[in-house]
Design a protein around this motif. Structure first.
Motif, mmCIF file in Angstrom:
data_model
loop_
_atom_site.group_PDB
_atom_site.id
_atom_site.type_symbol
_atom_site.label_atom_id
_atom_site.label_comp_id
_atom_site.label_asym_id
_atom_site.label_seq_id
_atom_site.Cartn_x
_atom_site.Cartn_y
_atom_site.Cartn_z
ATOM 1 N N UNK A 142 92.034 30.739 -9.256
ATOM 2 C CA UNK A 142 91.361 30.021 -10.335
ATOM 3 C C UNK A 142 89.907 30.472 -10.337
ATOM 4 N N UNK A 143 89.514 31.126 -11.419
ATOM 5 C CA UNK A 143 88.230 31.815 -11.469
ATOM 6 C C UNK A 143 87.334 31.192 -12.534
ATOM 7 N N UNK A 144 86.101 30.888 -12.160
ATOM 8 C CA UNK A 144 85.142 30.323 -13.111
ATOM 9 C C UNK A 144 84.775 31.360 -14.166
ATOM 10 N N UNK A 145 84.822 30.963 -15.439
ATOM 11 C CA UNK A 145 84.483 31.882 -16.529
ATOM 12 C C UNK A 145 82.972 32.063 -16.663
ATOM 13 N N UNK A 146 82.232 31.017 -16.376
ATOM 14 C CA UNK A 146 80.773 31.070 -16.498
ATOM 15 C C UNK A 146 80.141 30.394 -15.288
ATOM 16 N N UNK A 147 78.829 30.558 -15.172
ATOM 17 C CA UNK A 147 78.109 29.907 -14.088
ATOM 18 C C UNK A 147 78.238 30.661 -12.779
ATOM 19 N N UNK A 148 78.071 29.950 -11.692
ATOM 20 C CA UNK A 148 78.197 30.558 -10.364
ATOM 21 C C UNK A 148 79.617 31.104 -10.210
ATOM 22 N N UNK A 149 79.762 32.351 -9.761
ATOM 23 C CA UNK A 149 81.108 32.923 -9.600
ATOM 24 C C UNK A 149 81.890 32.240 -8.475
ATOM 25 N N UNK A 150 82.843 31.431 -8.877
ATOM 26 C CA UNK A 150 83.674 30.686 -7.929
ATOM 27 C C UNK A 150 85.126 31.096 -8.124
ATOM 28 N N UNK A 151 85.812 31.328 -7.026
ATOM 29 C CA UNK A 151 87.252 31.565 -7.086
ATOM 30 C C UNK A 151 87.946 30.640 -6.097
ATOM 31 N N UNK A 152 88.924 29.910 -6.604
ATOM 32 C CA UNK A 152 89.744 29.039 -5.762
ATOM 33 C C UNK A 152 91.076 29.739 -5.527
ATOM 34 N N UNK A 153 91.377 29.998 -4.287
ATOM 35 C CA UNK A 153 92.648 30.616 -3.916
ATOM 36 C C UNK A 153 93.546 29.524 -3.332
ATOM 37 N N UNK A 154 94.701 29.339 -3.925
ATOM 38 C CA UNK A 154 95.620 28.301 -3.454
ATOM 39 C C UNK A 154 97.027 28.867 -3.344
ATOM 40 N N UNK A 155 97.606 28.751 -2.163
ATOM 41 C CA UNK A 155 98.984 29.221 -2.019
ATOM 42 C C UNK A 155 99.927 28.330 -2.814
ATOM 43 N N UNK A 156 101.006 28.904 -3.306
ATOM 44 C CA UNK A 156 101.999 28.123 -4.030
ATOM 45 C C UNK A 156 102.850 27.330 -3.035
#
Length: 359
Positions: free
Chosen positions: A193-207
């Protein structure tokens, strides 16, 4: 806990302790505090007895070979809501601080000084700055920049488990980011889950793949290996399973984590295990039941605050969450412990930090 007194002819805490010859009464106090039932337990005995037992609980911490008893006292204080009893404990701590100073017991002075500062920090009128007094990182907020890696990215890792509840929570988690502000990228074993704007944040979540086939564990391992291969170090780690899943999450906990959220039931009982891996991490946990609604709300609030480039101010964020959740979830949310009130964790962090002994 309720069953203990339901089955007693005389539902009195003194009677209960007498039945077991007062064995391990300190441990019972610790466990009661850990599950936020200490205040109720102390109300079930007369005030003189409660006073005597809490004095005994606080005294002699310098004599213990480990810090366990002192951490128990720190944890217990935040579970007591009776003003008179709180004042009694604070007075007793200050008395022991002076006693150890006069005896030139450096360990005792340090233990009781830290407890004194921690307890006073919960009273806003005392204006105690724990960071300044204890020489540790700020506990009332987490700076946005501290969560960023050398490339300015914030990497978040979430652990989901493949039971029925885990699958439902995972779907609700994804729905929370379906708001146009985030990209959701599907991979075979995890989502990004990647932020489109602002501080570059990525949430990695296993299924939360089938746990009976250990596919969820395989997905977690694959994701952790991927992050390591790409040089991505999570600064936030979130546990989204039941209490019996927590051991697995802790075993895979990234040492780079600066904020750890234990969303499962009773996560508060595992603070020391987390701090052994991440000694300076701030921790959010619950003393009782973890709920999907509260966990989802916290994660969304934290993610959006960070994406906007703001720091995580815990008192402010906690107040906002309480308003959002409303009276329906008040009792459950009260069992969640924010970093600035996680006295046991702060005590461990501070004690392991070099400090001059002073009166």
């Amino acid at each position: 806990y309720p069953r203990i007194f339901q089955k007693m002819l005389e539902p009195n805490a003194d009677t209960l302790l007498s039945m077991v010859n007062n064995d391990f009464f300190k441990k019972f106090i610790r466990v009661s505090a850990a599950y936020n039932t200490l205040d109720d337990f102390l109300r079930r005995m007369d005030s003189a007895s409660a006073k005597k037992r809490m004095e005994s609980f606080v005294d002699g911490l310098e004599l213990s070979a480990s810090l366990e008893d002192a951490v128990d006292v720190a944890d217990s204080y935040s579970s007591i809501y009776q003003p008179q009893l709180r004042q009694l404990i604070l007075d007793r701590v200050q008395m022991n601080r002076l006693k150890n100073w006069n005896a030139q017991n450096k360990k005792g002075v340090r233990i009781y000084k830290m407890l004194d500062l921690l307890f006073q920090s919960l009273d806003s009128s005392c204006q105690v700055d724990l960071s300044k007094e204890l020489g540790i990182d700020p506990v009332y907020e987490m700076a946005n920049r501290l969560l960023q890696d050398s490339a300015g990215r914030i990497v978040i890792q979430q652990f989901f488990y493949g039971d029925k509840d885990g699958m439902n929570v995972f779907l609700a988690f994804l729905a929370g980011f379906n708001n146009g502000k985030w990209w959701v990228i599907q991979k075979p074993e995890w989502v990004e889950i990647v932020a489109k704007t602002g501080v570059p944040i990525t949430i990695y979540a296993n299924k939360p793949l089938n746990e009976q086939l250990d596919l969820d564990a395989k997905a977690q391992a694959s994701l952790s290996n991927y992050l390591a291969d790409k040089g991505l170090e999570p600064s936030i780690v979130i546990h989204r399973g039941h209490s019996y899943h927590l051991r697995s999450t802790i075993e895979q906990l990234a040492p780079s984590a600066k904020l750890v959220i234990l969303g499962g039931c009773g996560g508060y009982q595992n603070l020391n295990d987390v701090l052994q891996i991440c000694p300076t991490a701030q921790i959010i946990s619950t003393k009782q039941v973890g709920t999907g609604v509260i966990n989802k709300g916290l994660i969304n609030e934290i993610s959006e605050t960070l994406r906007a480039g703001q720091n995580l101010n815990w008192p402010s964020l906690w107040n906002n969450m309480a308003k959002q959740l409303g009276p329906k979830y008040k009792e459950t949310f009260d069992d969640y412990v924010p970093p600035h009130k996680n006295l046991g964790a702060i005590f461990i962090t501070a004690f392991n930090h070099p400090e001059k002994v002073s009166k």
